[in-house]
Design a protein around this motif. Sequence first.
Motif, PDB file in Angstrom:
ATOM      1  N   ALA A 164      -5.835 -44.631  35.116  1.00 58.86           N
ATOM      2  CA  ALA A 164      -4.361 -44.145  36.551  1.00 58.86           C
ATOM      3  C   ALA A 164      -3.576 -43.691  35.596  1.00 58.86           C
ATOM      4  N   VAL A 165      -2.994 -44.264  34.532  1.00 62.64           N
ATOM      5  CA  VAL A 165      -1.501 -44.193  34.235  1.00 62.64           C
ATOM      6  C   VAL A 165      -1.764 -42.485  32.775  1.00 62.64           C
ATOM      7  N   GLY A 166      -2.868 -42.554  32.541  1.00 62.02           N
ATOM      8  CA  GLY A 166      -2.839 -41.822  31.658  1.00 62.02           C
ATOM      9  C   GLY A 166      -3.392 -40.305  32.594  1.00 62.02           C
ATOM     10  N   CYS A 167      -4.133 -40.045  34.009  1.00 64.33           N
ATOM     11  CA  CYS A 167      -4.728 -39.533  34.398  1.00 64.33           C
ATOM     12  C   CYS A 167      -2.991 -38.902  35.085  1.00 64.33           C
ATOM     13  N   LEU A 168      -2.153 -39.806  35.530  1.00 66.07           N
ATOM     14  CA  LEU A 168      -0.807 -39.335  36.554  1.00 66.07           C
ATOM     15  C   LEU A 168      -0.111 -38.740  35.366  1.00 66.07           C
ATOM     16  N   ALA A 169       0.148 -39.249  33.896  1.00 64.47           N
ATOM     17  CA  ALA A 169       1.110 -38.655  33.203  1.00 64.47           C
ATOM     18  C   ALA A 169       0.289 -37.030  32.368  1.00 64.47           C
ATOM     19  N   SER A 170      -0.877 -36.879  32.877  1.00 67.18           N
ATOM     20  CA  SER A 170      -1.401 -36.510  32.479  1.00 67.18           C
ATOM     21  C   SER A 170      -1.435 -34.661  32.972  1.00 67.18           C
ATOM     22  N   ALA A 171      -1.846 -34.947  34.325  1.00 66.71           N
ATOM     23  CA  ALA A 171      -1.850 -33.946  35.376  1.00 66.71           C
ATOM     24  C   ALA A 171      -0.574 -33.190  35.787  1.00 66.71           C
ATOM     25  N   LEU A 172       1.028 -34.612  35.414  1.00 61.04           N
ATOM     26  CA  LEU A 172       2.056 -33.636  35.566  1.00 61.04           C
ATOM     27  C   LEU A 172       2.355 -33.175  34.903  1.00 61.04           C
ATOM     28  N   LEU A 173       2.357 -33.263  33.102  1.00 59.22           N
ATOM     29  CA  LEU A 173       2.341 -32.839  31.743  1.00 59.22           C
ATOM     30  C   LEU A 173       1.171 -30.868  32.241  1.00 59.22           C
ATOM     31  N   MET A 213      -3.152 -23.307  40.653  1.00 57.24           N
ATOM     32  CA  MET A 213      -2.161 -24.965  40.176  1.00 57.24           C
ATOM     33  C   MET A 213      -2.889 -26.211  40.084  1.00 57.24           C
ATOM     34  N   LYS A 214      -3.465 -26.134  41.550  1.00 54.95           N
ATOM     35  CA  LYS A 214      -4.640 -27.040  42.437  1.00 54.95           C
ATOM     36  C   LYS A 214      -5.325 -27.713  40.980  1.00 54.95           C
ATOM     37  N   PHE A 215      -6.259 -26.509  40.767  1.00 63.54           N
ATOM     38  CA  PHE A 215      -6.896 -26.944  39.273  1.00 63.54           C
ATOM     39  C   PHE A 215      -6.656 -26.922  37.791  1.00 63.54           C
ATOM     40  N   VAL A 216      -5.355 -26.881  38.088  1.00 64.13           N
ATOM     41  CA  VAL A 216      -4.751 -27.217  36.497  1.00 64.13           C
ATOM     42  C   VAL A 216      -4.210 -28.619  36.733  1.00 64.13           C
ATOM     43  N   PHE A 217      -3.717 -28.804  38.076  1.00 65.54           N
ATOM     44  CA  PHE A 217      -3.209 -29.922  37.885  1.00 65.54           C
ATOM     45  C   PHE A 217      -5.021 -30.594  37.947  1.00 65.54           C
ATOM     46  N   LEU A 218      -5.665 -30.851  38.663  1.00 63.68           N
ATOM     47  CA  LEU A 218      -6.939 -31.910  38.450  1.00 63.68           C
ATOM     48  C   LEU A 218      -7.393 -31.696  37.939  1.00 63.68           C
ATOM     49  N   ALA A 219      -7.419 -30.006  36.563  1.00 61.06           N
ATOM     50  CA  ALA A 219      -8.292 -30.397  34.973  1.00 61.06           C
ATOM     51  C   ALA A 219      -7.488 -31.366  34.155  1.00 61.06           C
ATOM     52  N   GLY A 220      -5.567 -31.378  34.257  1.00 63.80           N
ATOM     53  CA  GLY A 220      -4.777 -32.361  34.035  1.00 63.80           C
ATOM     54  C   GLY A 220      -5.024 -33.485  33.940  1.00 63.80           C
ATOM     55  N   GLY A 221      -5.342 -33.780  35.507  1.00 66.15           N
ATOM     56  CA  GLY A 221      -6.203 -35.140  35.374  1.00 66.15           C
ATOM     57  C   GLY A 221      -6.959 -35.541  34.751  1.00 66.15           C
ATOM     58  N   PHE A 222      -7.867 -35.149  35.233  1.00 72.85           N
ATOM     59  CA  PHE A 222      -9.485 -35.480  34.260  1.00 72.85           C
ATOM     60  C   PHE A 222      -9.217 -35.882  33.130  1.00 72.85           C
ATOM     61  N   THR A 223      -8.509 -34.409  32.268  1.00 68.25           N
ATOM     62  CA  THR A 223      -8.369 -34.849  31.074  1.00 68.25           C
ATOM     63  C   THR A 223      -7.548 -36.310  30.132  1.00 68.25           C
ATOM     64  N   GLY A 224      -6.435 -36.167  31.335  1.00 66.71           N
ATOM     65  CA  GLY A 224      -5.197 -37.587  30.355  1.00 66.71           C
ATOM     66  C   GLY A 224      -6.765 -38.558  30.900  1.00 66.71           C
ATOM     67  N   ARG A 243       1.019 -29.174  34.737  1.00 67.29           N
ATOM     68  CA  ARG A 243       1.683 -29.021  36.204  1.00 67.29           C
ATOM     69  C   ARG A 243       3.093 -27.890  34.689  1.00 67.29           C
ATOM     70  N   TRP A 244       3.483 -28.979  34.644  1.00 64.68           N
ATOM     71  CA  TRP A 244       4.393 -28.474  34.202  1.00 64.68           C
ATOM     72  C   TRP A 244       4.116 -27.340  32.822  1.00 64.68           C
ATOM     73  N   PHE A 245       3.609 -27.641  31.937  1.00 64.25           N
ATOM     74  CA  PHE A 245       3.041 -27.013  31.298  1.00 64.25           C
ATOM     75  C   PHE A 245       2.554 -24.961  31.949  1.00 64.25           C
ATOM     76  N   TRP A 246       1.747 -25.610  32.597  1.00 62.08           N
ATOM     77  CA  TRP A 246       1.637 -24.100  33.701  1.00 62.08           C
ATOM     78  C   TRP A 246       2.645 -23.380  34.860  1.00 62.08           C
ATOM     79  N   THR A 247       3.518 -24.531  34.410  1.00 63.43           N
ATOM     80  CA  THR A 247       4.508 -23.325  35.311  1.00 63.43           C
ATOM     81  C   THR A 247       5.613 -22.555  34.284  1.00 63.43           C
ATOM     82  N   VAL A 248       5.933 -23.243  33.024  1.00 65.20           N
ATOM     83  CA  VAL A 248       6.494 -22.725  31.884  1.00 65.20           C
ATOM     84  C   VAL A 248       5.859 -21.482  31.654  1.00 65.20           C
ATOM     85  N   LEU A 249       4.253 -21.330  31.317  1.00 61.59           N
ATOM     86  CA  LEU A 249       3.117 -20.284  31.307  1.00 61.59           C
ATOM     87  C   LEU A 249       2.977 -19.074  32.690  1.00 61.59           C
TER      88      LEU A 249
END
Length: 74
Positions: free
Chosen positions: A35-44, A1-12, A46-52
């Motif tokens: 910074a705003v894109g990092c936060l939004a993408s990390a949360l997105l 989960m931590k990896f997905v959160f970090l990967a999403g933040g970096f991508t954003g 994380r949400w997608f990962w939990t659904v998956l």
Amino acid sequence: MKFVFLAGGFTGLLITSSASYWAGHQADRILLDGAVGCLASALLFRWFWTVLVRGIRETILQRHAAATASAKHK
């Protein structure tokens, strides 16, 4: 989960920072957008990962229940 959160933040961060740079913004605005894109993408992400993971878990449980039911009928 931590990896997905970090990967999403970096991508954003990369996507929004580069888009802001190409739009011709100043450095402070690029960092704010990143910074705003990092936060939004990390949360997105994380949400997608939990659904998956929930979908994979439900599939495994359904297959196990079907295998158990077919084993009882034999």
